[in-house]
Scaffold this active site. Sequence first.
Site, short mmCIF file in Angstrom:
data_model
loop_
_atom_site.label_atom_id
_atom_site.label_comp_id
_atom_site.label_asym_id
_atom_site.label_seq_id
_atom_site.Cartn_x
_atom_site.Cartn_y
_atom_site.Cartn_z
N GLY A 188 0.85 -1.19 0.00
CA GLY A 188 0.00 0.00 0.00
C GLY A 188 0.89 1.25 0.00
N SER A 228 6.52 -4.57 -1.52
CA SER A 228 6.22 -3.20 -1.96
C SER A 228 6.36 -2.23 -0.78
CB SER A 228 4.84 -3.17 -2.61
OG SER A 228 4.64 -2.00 -3.34
N TRP A 229 5.29 -1.49 -0.43
CA TRP A 229 5.36 -0.64 0.76
C TRP A 229 5.77 -1.45 1.99
CZ3 TRP A 229 5.74 3.69 3.39
CH2 TRP A 229 5.31 3.72 4.72
N ASP A 255 9.13 -4.99 -13.31
CA ASP A 255 8.31 -4.30 -12.31
C ASP A 255 8.13 -2.84 -12.72
OD1 ASP A 255 7.26 -3.06 -10.02
OD2 ASP A 255 8.36 -4.38 -8.67
N HIS A 263 5.43 -6.74 -10.74
CA HIS A 263 5.44 -6.31 -9.34
C HIS A 263 4.65 -7.22 -8.40
CE1 HIS A 263 5.78 -3.46 -6.03
NE2 HIS A 263 4.46 -3.52 -5.86
#
Length: 322
Positions: free
Chosen positions: A42, A109-110, A265, A293
């Site tokens: 996120g 990711s985040w 990605d 990704h």
Amino acid sequence: MHPLYPKISPNNTQFLSCGSHQIYVEESGNPDGIPVLYLHGGPGGGSCPDHRRYFDPEKYRIIIFDQRGCGKSTPHASLENNTTADLIDDIEKIRSALAITKWVVAGGSWGTTLALAYGIAYPQTVSGFILRGIFLGTQEEINWLYGKNGAANFFPCQYQEFLQPLSQGTSDNIIEDYFHELHSDNELARIAAAKAWTLWETKISALFVDKHEIIDSEETHGAIAMAHIENHYFKHHCFFDEGHLLNSIDKISHIPAFIIHGRYDMVCQIKHAWLLNEAWENAQLQIIPKAGHSGFEPGIADAICRAADQMVDFIIDNDNKN
């Protein structure tokens, strides 16, 4: 190809009071296994049951939680007291509540951003890292994802769809433009903006996007949390100084880490995974040739499961030697 581990249900779930927020936390796998914390993306994306499936449930004690304002945590989509420092404090509260001394910290990711920020703040609590789709929280990365001269050049049609809800037109600051739309007095405009924000990232996340992922991204409840919280964090530069993570990598460079990144990605540029690996003495970078990704593309899922298997064996062997 290593498949995801079989579906399992949580052993325990609870809500931890963290100030004005109630944080959903779950445990699964072996209660006596090596603790592993998985951090979702996120920010604002929420966890999902398949995150449990990266880890051998016979060897790992698997801990997953929904970060402030998203998933099952409440209040929904709340931006109040919702910063990186707050999330780091929540992680420490979870560790203390579960009586864990050290754990493997994993994320995508985040989730890699938060894992690194947490590790830098509390290196003594981390026995290893498993990081997929590196995002260092820099302005360059934010500009790449949302600006007109980054991923937009590879997905021009999808980017135009992303810009459509901006009723006042666009400026050089798309994050600010979306902030105003997401906080509009018009409820329909807010919902349309939230869905478009979330769909943009979904549409560029995988080499072959599953239609079910598109449907999930359009689900209003989740889209509102994702869009509001992500926009909030990126508007505030992830709530840390530019370059903080790479500049502080010496605090965790002694800790073993697996870094996994898709060759294609388009959400998070591969060069940042490369820079992190170059700066990290005990890191090992694996570039997945046929992947973007998404954490559930076959090559990415295979690499995460294999890294988790290697990490738990390394920790068990190391404990036996000591």
